[in-house]
Design a protein around this motif. Structure first.
Motif, mmCIF file in Angstrom:
data_model
loop_
_atom_site.group_PDB
_atom_site.id
_atom_site.type_symbol
_atom_site.label_atom_id
_atom_site.label_comp_id
_atom_site.label_asym_id
_atom_site.label_seq_id
_atom_site.Cartn_x
_atom_site.Cartn_y
_atom_site.Cartn_z
ATOM 1 N N VAL A 153 28.165 24.847 10.658
ATOM 2 C CA VAL A 153 28.705 23.820 11.548
ATOM 3 C C VAL A 153 27.585 23.135 12.305
ATOM 4 O O VAL A 153 27.562 21.904 12.462
ATOM 5 C CB VAL A 153 29.727 24.449 12.524
ATOM 6 N N ALA A 154 26.615 23.949 12.792
ATOM 7 C CA ALA A 154 25.514 23.390 13.574
ATOM 8 C C ALA A 154 24.659 22.443 12.755
ATOM 9 O O ALA A 154 24.057 21.514 13.298
ATOM 10 C CB ALA A 154 24.654 24.527 14.134
ATOM 11 N N SER A 155 24.594 22.662 11.443
ATOM 12 C CA SER A 155 23.737 21.824 10.604
ATOM 13 C C SER A 155 24.522 20.743 9.869
ATOM 14 O O SER A 155 24.124 19.580 9.847
ATOM 15 C CB SER A 155 22.983 22.686 9.586
ATOM 16 N N VAL A 156 25.646 21.154 9.284
ATOM 17 C CA VAL A 156 26.369 20.213 8.429
ATOM 18 C C VAL A 156 27.114 19.157 9.246
ATOM 19 O O VAL A 156 27.195 17.999 8.832
ATOM 20 C CB VAL A 156 27.350 20.977 7.510
ATOM 21 N N ALA A 157 27.659 19.554 10.401
ATOM 22 C CA ALA A 157 28.427 18.585 11.198
ATOM 23 C C ALA A 157 27.572 17.376 11.606
ATOM 24 O O ALA A 157 27.984 16.232 11.379
ATOM 25 C CB ALA A 157 29.027 19.269 12.426
ATOM 26 N N PRO A 158 26.373 17.581 12.189
ATOM 27 C CA PRO A 158 25.539 16.407 12.499
ATOM 28 C C PRO A 158 25.135 15.636 11.250
ATOM 29 O O PRO A 158 25.084 14.409 11.259
ATOM 30 C CB PRO A 158 24.316 17.020 13.188
ATOM 31 N N VAL A 159 24.858 16.383 10.170
ATOM 32 C CA VAL A 159 24.471 15.717 8.927
ATOM 33 C C VAL A 159 25.624 14.861 8.414
ATOM 34 O O VAL A 159 25.427 13.719 7.974
ATOM 35 C CB VAL A 159 24.062 16.768 7.872
ATOM 36 N N PHE A 160 26.831 15.401 8.479
ATOM 37 C CA PHE A 160 27.994 14.646 8.034
ATOM 38 C C PHE A 160 28.210 13.410 8.913
ATOM 39 O O PHE A 160 28.526 12.330 8.418
ATOM 40 C CB PHE A 160 29.234 15.541 8.080
ATOM 41 N N GLY A 161 28.022 13.596 10.232
ATOM 42 C CA GLY A 161 28.141 12.448 11.131
ATOM 43 C C GLY A 161 27.119 11.375 10.819
ATOM 44 O O GLY A 161 27.423 10.173 10.818
ATOM 45 N N LEU A 162 25.864 11.802 10.537
ATOM 46 C CA LEU A 162 24.816 10.846 10.175
ATOM 47 C C LEU A 162 25.175 10.124 8.878
ATOM 48 O O LEU A 162 24.983 8.904 8.754
ATOM 49 C CB LEU A 162 23.481 11.580 10.035
ATOM 50 N N TYR A 163 25.705 10.876 7.940
ATOM 51 C CA TYR A 163 26.074 10.283 6.665
ATOM 52 C C TYR A 163 27.166 9.225 6.845
ATOM 53 O O TYR A 163 27.096 8.137 6.261
ATOM 54 C CB TYR A 163 26.544 11.375 5.709
ATOM 55 N N LYS A 164 28.187 9.539 7.652
ATOM 56 C CA LYS A 164 29.262 8.577 7.876
ATOM 57 C C LYS A 164 28.742 7.330 8.591
ATOM 58 O O LYS A 164 29.175 6.218 8.285
ATOM 59 C CB LYS A 164 30.388 9.228 8.697
ATOM 60 N N TRP A 165 27.794 7.532 9.526
ATOM 61 C CA TRP A 165 27.225 6.369 10.218
ATOM 62 C C TRP A 165 26.453 5.496 9.242
ATOM 63 O O TRP A 165 26.560 4.269 9.262
ATOM 64 C CB TRP A 165 26.304 6.853 11.345
ATOM 65 N N MET A 166 25.665 6.155 8.377
ATOM 66 C CA MET A 166 24.906 5.401 7.378
ATOM 67 C C MET A 166 25.848 4.690 6.409
ATOM 68 O O MET A 166 25.597 3.547 6.015
ATOM 69 C CB MET A 166 23.968 6.337 6.618
ATOM 70 N N GLU A 167 26.928 5.379 6.022
ATOM 71 C CA GLU A 167 27.876 4.766 5.104
ATOM 72 C C GLU A 167 28.515 3.524 5.718
ATOM 73 O O GLU A 167 28.610 2.470 5.076
ATOM 74 C CB GLU A 167 28.952 5.783 4.724
ATOM 75 N N LYS A 168 28.935 3.644 6.996
ATOM 76 C CA LYS A 168 29.545 2.511 7.672
ATOM 77 C C LYS A 168 28.554 1.365 7.827
ATOM 78 O O LYS A 168 28.879 0.201 7.605
ATOM 79 C CB LYS A 168 30.066 2.959 9.034
ATOM 80 N N SER A 169 27.309 1.720 8.199
ATOM 81 C CA SER A 169 26.282 0.684 8.364
ATOM 82 C C SER A 169 25.994 -0.010 7.050
ATOM 83 O O SER A 169 25.816 -1.232 7.003
ATOM 84 C CB SER A 169 24.996 1.310 8.929
ATOM 85 N N ALA A 170 25.945 0.791 5.948
ATOM 86 C CA ALA A 170 25.651 0.200 4.649
ATOM 87 C C ALA A 170 26.776 -0.741 4.222
ATOM 88 O O ALA A 170 26.521 -1.822 3.674
ATOM 89 C CB ALA A 170 25.455 1.304 3.618
ATOM 90 N N ILE A 171 28.026 -0.336 4.478
ATOM 91 C CA ILE A 171 29.154 -1.202 4.113
ATOM 92 C C ILE A 171 29.132 -2.485 4.934
ATOM 93 O O ILE A 171 29.369 -3.590 4.413
ATOM 94 C CB ILE A 171 30.481 -0.444 4.304
ATOM 95 N N GLN A 172 28.838 -2.345 6.227
ATOM 96 C CA GLN A 172 28.751 -3.536 7.066
ATOM 97 C C GLN A 172 27.647 -4.465 6.575
ATOM 98 O O GLN A 172 27.787 -5.686 6.604
ATOM 99 C CB GLN A 172 28.508 -3.115 8.510
ATOM 100 N N LYS A 173 26.549 -3.861 6.112
ATOM 101 C CA LYS A 173 25.455 -4.669 5.563
ATOM 102 C C LYS A 173 25.922 -5.422 4.322
ATOM 103 O O LYS A 173 25.589 -6.615 4.141
ATOM 104 C CB LYS A 173 24.280 -3.753 5.223
ATOM 105 N N GLU A 174 26.702 -4.746 3.464
ATOM 106 C CA GLU A 174 27.205 -5.402 2.261
ATOM 107 C C GLU A 174 28.175 -6.527 2.624
ATOM 108 O O GLU A 174 28.186 -7.576 1.975
ATOM 109 C CB GLU A 174 27.898 -4.376 1.362
#
Length: 614
Positions: A38-59
């Motif tokens: 949880v301590a590692s994957v949760a922040p990583v998952f949050g970062l991934y979702k932020w990157m995904e949203k940012s990438a979609i917004q960029k597209e």
């Protein structure tokens, strides 16, 4: 005794903490493992979702900047093309109106115009200049010409473009222009250029362009069916925006693509047509995910390292416990030679080492005790086997002379005897019958002890079995003045007819033995009919002496009769109910009793059966 009690308490005090430690550390392993994840994957998952949203917004911004520009460029090209077509129509129609002696064949062909004609107020073609293509204004219907005259009247003197219409089996466009003398010029326009223009725009896997007329009907589309039939797409929200003269970016669901789309769209000012450049949202998401690959790889490696570390830490704690559990399972399966592996590694946990050695000592003690008990159990089994064999042999050997004795007594009874002699023979026959009954009971008991199965499953009718029991005991019941009845319906079932019949005979015989007045009744009930969980209930109810509630649990034990005086009066071995209960258990059934002193008794047999029809 005091020393023994002290040892037991000492053993319990050492085992109890180990049991608590075991449960606690199994929980700790998963707590550590889950906490690290949880301590590692949760922040990583949050970062991934932020990157995904940012990438979609960029597209999406890319669509705003590029797809809209493409749509606007297409609109500009169509604007120029329609202006050129309008100029050609003006030129050719003016020439037809004035002289009609110029050659415009090549010009018409260059702009995909099949023909230009002058039409009088009643719809007749006055003059027509046909190009190199076969379609002519003379082939148009009166209704089409009337609609074009109405369209041309909206802006007199100017070439007006119609929407897409079916003409000679394919979609066409028309240009109409009013002329003096109530004449109108009509030009037939094939949408070749527009189709080629649409085909030139293609990107991604399913990105394309689409052109519609001022009514929302398709002029050019990658779906051939929509294009060939001038599909009415006015129901799409983005088409409605184009028809309203709007420009922008919108999302919508595309029926022919069966996908959510995002599109840049605009309109053609001169004609009111619309043009859009849609692309599936899934392609934008896919491109966005592709841009995340490198960062996601780093995140995945980091997560993998954290998972490995957390698994190693949790295994370091839990592995000794797993070894104990595996050894306990082996011991439970009968392998008393199993032992907990003891490894005194540098990273070993001291408590785990102590647990393993203590458990191994416990197994050794258990193995010693089992060997002792096994010897005693084998001796007991041998004694039981010898007893059963003795009873069977004894009963069988005694039955032969008893049958001979009974035969002799029957022959003597047929002779002419004095009353005193006949009385003695009657007493002898009664004693012989009682001895035979005793031998039969002992023999049945011996057979029951030596078998663990009750024969093969076969179809049977409970009513037949019940009637057989009544027929067998009817003479004795009549002699005692007892009424014997049954209420067992005819029905074919699958089960074990032989042991069921034996149980019925024992229960009816037992009821007859302890009933002096009144009646004996056999009834049945089938529960769960039509299912795989059917249970047959056979009940034998008598009006005999009854059984005290405190004695009811003992009557199914071997060689037990509840009252010695009653036993002497009615005689018997005390085996009948024990044998019946044994047979019931072999069939996964049971026998229960409901009774009270002086109020008779009801013995009920419950056995599983199935419908013989299935």
């Amino acid at each position: 005794m005091a020393v023994c009690s002290h040892k037991s308490q000492d053993t319990i005090s050492r085992i109890a903490p180990q049991q608590h430690w075991f449960v606690f550390h199994v929980g700790i392993r998963w707590v550590i493992f889950a906490s690290l994840l949880v301590a590692s994957v949760a922040p990583v998952f949050g970062l991934y979702k932020w990157m995904e949203k940012s990438a979609i917004q960029k597209e999406i911004r890319y669509v705003d900047e590029n797809h809209l520009i493409i749509a606007q460029n297409l609109s500009a090209a169509m604007e120029r093309y329609t202006s050129d077509v309008a100029s050609v129509v003006e030129l050719v129609s003016d020439n037809l109106f004035q002289t009609g002696n110029l050659d415009f064949a090549q010009l018409l062909s260059d702009f995909d115009l099949s023909a230009v004609a002058l039409v009088d107020p009643v719809g007749n073609v006055v003059k027509e200049y046909a190009g190199t293509r076969s379609a002519t204004v003379r082939d148009m219907s009166a209704h089409q010409i009337s609609e074009l005259r109405t369209l041309a009247a909206t802006d007199p003197g100017q070439p007006i473009f119609s929407g897409a219409q079916a003409f000679q089996g394919t979609p066409h466009l028309f240009v109409a222009r009013t002329l003096p003398g109530e004449l109108i010029a009509i030009a037939v326009l094939e949408p070749r250029y527009l189709i080629e223009l649409q085909k030139s725009i293609k990107f991604g896997e399913r990105g394309h362009s689409m052109i519609v007329d001022q009514y929302g009907r398709v002029i050019a589309h990658p779906n051939s069916e929509w294009q060939a039939t001038s599909k009415d797409a006015s129901g799409l929200s983005v088409v409605q925006l184009m028809m309203a003269g709007k420009t922008g970016v919108a999302t919508f669901f595309s029926p022919p693509m069966q996908a959510d789309m995002i599109s840049g769209y605009t309109h053609v000012a001169r004609t009111g047509w619309g043009v859009m450049v849609p692309q599936p949202m899934s392609e934008l998401v896919a491109r966005a995910k592709a841009t995340e690959a490198n960062a996601l790889m780093i995140i995945a490696i980091e997560s993998l390292l954290l998972v490995i570390l957390s698994y190693w830490l949790s295994s370091l704690i839990a592995k000794p416990i797993h070894n104990v559990v595996a050894t306990a399972e082996a011991v439970s399966a009968g392998d008393l030679g199993a032992r907990v592996p003891i490894r005194n590694n540098a990273a070993a946990i001291s408590e785990a080492y102590l647990l393993g050695t203590s458990f191994n000592k416990l197994i050794s003690d258990l193995e010693t005790e089992r060997n002792r008990l096994t010897g005693a159990l084998d001796a007991a089994y041998e004694g039981t086997r010898a007893k059963s064999q003795f009873l069977a042999v004894m009963s069988h050997e005694l039955r032969t002379p008893m049958h001979g004795l009974m035969g002799v007594l029957e022959l003597l009874d047929e002779e002419r005897l004095e009353d005193d002699q006949r009385k003695l023979i009657k007493v002898g026959r009664l004693a012989a019958n009682n001895m035979t009954e005793l031998l039969n009971g002992v023999l049945s008991y011996a057979k029951l002890e030596s078998h663990t199965e009750c024969g093969d499953i076969a179809p049977f009718n409970p009513a037949t079995l019940a009637q057989g029991a009544l027929d067998l005991f009817q003479p004795l019941a009549s002699k005692k003045g007892l009424s014997m009845t049954m209420s067992v319906p005819d029905q074919m079932l699958n089960g074990y007819p032989q042991p069921i019949s034996q149980i019925l005979l024992n229960l009816v015989g037992n009821a007859l033995k302890f009933t002096d007045t009144g009646s004996i009744h056999i009834s049945s009930e089938l529960r769960g009919s039509g299912t795989d969980q059917m249970v047959l209930l056979l009940s034998v109810t008598d009006s005999g002496i009854g059984i005290d509630e405190n004695q009811q649990s003992r009557i199914f034990e071997e060689f037990v009769q509840i009252d010695s005086e009653i036993a002497r009066k009615h005689q018997g071995t005390g085996l009948g109910l024990a044998i019946a209960s044994g047979f019931a258990k072999l069939m996964s059934g049971e026998i229960t009793v409901s009774s009270a002193p002086g109020q008779g008794a009801t013995f009920q047999l419950a056995v599983p059966v199935t419908d013989a029809g299935h």
